[in-house]
Design a protein around this motif. Structure first.
Motif, PDB file in Angstrom:
ATOM      1  N   CYS A 186      39.548  40.641  46.959  1.00 63.18           N
ATOM      2  CA  CYS A 186      38.483  39.903  47.639  1.00 63.18           C
ATOM      3  C   CYS A 186      37.512  39.289  46.628  1.00 63.18           C
ATOM      4  CB  CYS A 186      37.743  40.839  48.596  1.00 63.18           C
ATOM      5  SG  CYS A 186      36.365  40.088  49.472  1.00 63.18           S
ATOM      6  N   TYR A 232      39.191  36.457  44.792  1.00 66.73           N
ATOM      7  CA  TYR A 232      39.324  35.231  45.598  1.00 66.73           C
ATOM      8  C   TYR A 232      38.032  34.423  45.549  1.00 66.73           C
ATOM      9  CZ  TYR A 232      39.424  32.232  49.701  1.00 66.73           C
ATOM     10  OH  TYR A 232      39.336  31.153  50.543  1.00 66.73           O
ATOM     11  N   PHE A 233      36.882  35.089  45.712  1.00 65.69           N
ATOM     12  CA  PHE A 233      35.625  34.348  45.728  1.00 65.69           C
ATOM     13  C   PHE A 233      35.245  33.847  44.333  1.00 65.69           C
ATOM     14  CE2 PHE A 233      35.170  36.363  49.830  1.00 65.69           C
ATOM     15  CZ  PHE A 233      34.481  35.411  50.562  1.00 65.69           C
ATOM     16  N   LYS A 234      35.760  34.479  43.292  1.00 66.59           N
ATOM     17  CA  LYS A 234      35.418  34.029  41.941  1.00 66.59           C
ATOM     18  C   LYS A 234      36.395  32.972  41.430  1.00 66.59           C
ATOM     19  CE  LYS A 234      34.046  35.765  37.425  1.00 66.59           C
ATOM     20  NZ  LYS A 234      33.776  36.961  36.597  1.00 66.59           N
ATOM     21  N   LYS A 274      29.914  34.565  50.482  1.00 71.63           N
ATOM     22  CA  LYS A 274      30.008  33.580  49.401  1.00 71.63           C
ATOM     23  C   LYS A 274      28.847  33.705  48.429  1.00 71.63           C
ATOM     24  CE  LYS A 274      30.784  28.657  48.560  1.00 71.63           C
ATOM     25  NZ  LYS A 274      30.958  27.307  49.190  1.00 71.63           N
ATOM     26  N   GLN A 304      29.289  36.509  46.078  1.00 71.70           N
ATOM     27  CA  GLN A 304      30.568  36.439  45.361  1.00 71.70           C
ATOM     28  C   GLN A 304      31.569  37.462  45.885  1.00 71.70           C
ATOM     29  OE1 GLN A 304      29.474  36.852  41.227  1.00 71.70           O
ATOM     30  NE2 GLN A 304      28.951  34.694  41.035  1.00 71.70           N
ATOM     31  N   GLY A 305      31.531  37.659  47.205  1.00 71.84           N
ATOM     32  CA  GLY A 305      32.499  38.539  47.850  1.00 71.84           C
ATOM     33  C   GLY A 305      32.124  40.000  47.860  1.00 71.84           C
TER      34      GLY A 305
END
Length: 482
Positions: free
Chosen positions: A270, A273-275, A413, A416-417
């Protein structure tokens, strides 16, 4: 002569006491009016208490029956530890009260708060604690029932920018916890590790690391939270950061907690993915440089081919049948004996379907009654709520989880998750543990819960200040200044 000197000494002592009282009152007023206060730092206090509790427990995991760490009882501690625990509780309540008072004082200047989540949290408390304490078949009223809801409400009052403090505090506190736990390995191995664990997935490894936690699953939660915070807010020192990853990952591996391994993989995916999600999307759909899509397609083909070969030529049916005859399969089917505990929880709910058994379920008297001394909880958030608070509590739980998920997605978001990762930890642990208990039992699940609320409170509603458009010349000047 002595009586003559006693009067000025008493007057001088009274003067000093008055000065000290005034000074303390001034400091309290300063803390109340201070913007940050003590609340973002409470994880130092709670972690210190748990470290002290583990050190003074006097346990020996090697000599326990069946080397089962779940038999550990950390409540039998010296009297001074009990008094320190009470002092820690007072500090936590003071930190929460200070934030609530400060928020009321500065309400006009910063009115933005996640009001819906605060209302839902209070409704969750009302349906799971208040009604169960008063209207269940076994009513009980304790002062510690209000601890977590009070701190949780105060946690949602953090303002923009403050979320970095509890993240770094959690990272530092858990790093200290892991370092001290590892320091007891050469000194007192039985305090932090058992040596006859036969159900692990690592071949030949019979040691199971517990650290100063009460159970390997608890240590797995600590290390997962530590690594998540370390990913989000690394140490400034590169070597300290590297050592943190080594000790955190090693603790997670040797804890041999399968549930925590799964949580760690999902949560790190997770955060990744956001990074790196935007970068992967660009490379994945970049047809001018199709290296990454080609690698993914080839890996998929290889995995499918291996699975197909195992199904066709690996005598899969006999291996499945032999697996179901093992003890591991029995534990998997019964969730390591939790099905019996869940049946007890269902029976207690049937006796009082509206408000449940009460908050004293799974205490010493109830465990003696049902003949399960090891069942300290229902080992499921749903069954725990159903048994202790009935249908009323389940309704509050579902509404609160849905609202918490909504605010988690709103802040995923910007964090950053991290909020989504912590929510997933609580959700996964709720299957086999009680991860959202707010009836006063302060544990590391409560730490994860409160950390999530702090981050959401600081990021869910940012200050809606007007953005003044800059001229082109101002933009050029800014770029030159950089």
């Amino acid at each position: 002569m002595s009586e003559f000197l006693l009067v000025p000494v008493l007057l001088f002592a009274s003067f000093l006491a008055a000065i000290g009282t005034i000074f303390c009152l001034i400091r309290i007023v300063y803390l109340v009016r201070n913007k940050n206060g003590l609340l973002p730092y409470i994880f130092y206090i709670s972690t210190f208490g748990n470290i002290l509790l583990g050190i003074t427990s006097g346990r020996n995991l090697i000599t326990l029956a069946d080397n089962n760490p779940s038999d550990i009882d950390l409540t039998t501690s010296p009297s001074y530890v009990i008094w320190i625990s009470r002092l820690i509780s007072m500090l936590l309540l003071f930190a929460a009260s200070q934030r609530l008072a400060s928020r009321l004082i500065h309400y006009g200047s910063k009115p933005n708060t996640p009001t819906l989540l605060i209302i839902t949290l209070l409704f969750f408390f009302f349906t799971n604690v208040f009604t169960a304490a008063l209207f269940s078949t076994h009513p009980s009223v304790e002062h510690d029932y209000i601890y977590i809801v009070l701190v949780g409400t105060a946690s949602l009052l953090l303002v923009q920018g403050e979320e970095e403090i509890p993240i770094c505090v959690t990272r530092n506190a858990f790093f200290i916890f892991l370092v001290i736990s590892a320091g007891f390995i050469p000194w007192n191995l039985g305090l932090v590790m058992s040596n006859n664990y036969l159900d692990g997935l690592i071949p030949g490894l019979t040691y199971r690391y517990v650290g100063l936690a009460s159970h390997p699953n608890t240590l797995g939660l600590i290390t997962t939270l530590f690594l998540l915070c370390l990913w989000n807010k690394p140490f400034s020192s590169r070597w300290l950061n590297f050592f943190g990853w080594i000790i955190g990952f090693s603790s997670l591996v040797f804890a041999q907690s399968k549930t925590c391994w799964i949580s760690f993989i999902i949560c790190m995916s997770c955060l990744g993915y956001f990074k790196y999600g935007d970068f992967l999307k660009q490379r994945l759909f970049c047809f001018k440089n199709p290296i990454l899509p080609t690698i993914i397609i080839l890996m998929t083909m290889l995995i499918v081919s291996v699975i197909t070969g195992l199904v066709m030529f690996g005598d899969l049916e006999s291996k499945i049948n032999s697996f179901y005859s093992t003890g591991t399969a029995a534990d998997l089917m019964t969730m390591t004996g939790r099905d019996m505990i869940w049946e007890v929880a269902l029976n207690e709910w049937r006796n009082s379907p509206l408000f449940g058994y009460g908050l004293t379920i799974w205490d010493v008297a109830h465990r003696a009654k049902i003949g399960m001394p090891y069942a300290v909880t229902a080992h499921s958030q749903f069954y725990q709520t159903l048994a202790s608070a009935g249908i009323t509590g389940v309704a509050g739980l579902l509404i609160y989880v849905a609202t918490l998920f909504w605010f988690t997605m709103k802040t995923a978001k910007s964090s950053q998750g991290l909020t989504l990762a912590i929510f997933l930890i609580l959700l996964i642990r709720s299957i086999s543990e009680v991860s959202l208990n707010i009836s006063g039992h302060w544990d590391y699940d409560a730490t994860a819960h409160l950390l999530l609320l702090m981050i959401i409170g600081a990021q869910s509603l940012r200050d809606r200040s007007r953005v003044v458009p800059r001229s082109d010349s101002a933009c050029v000047f800014t770029q030159l200044a950089k």
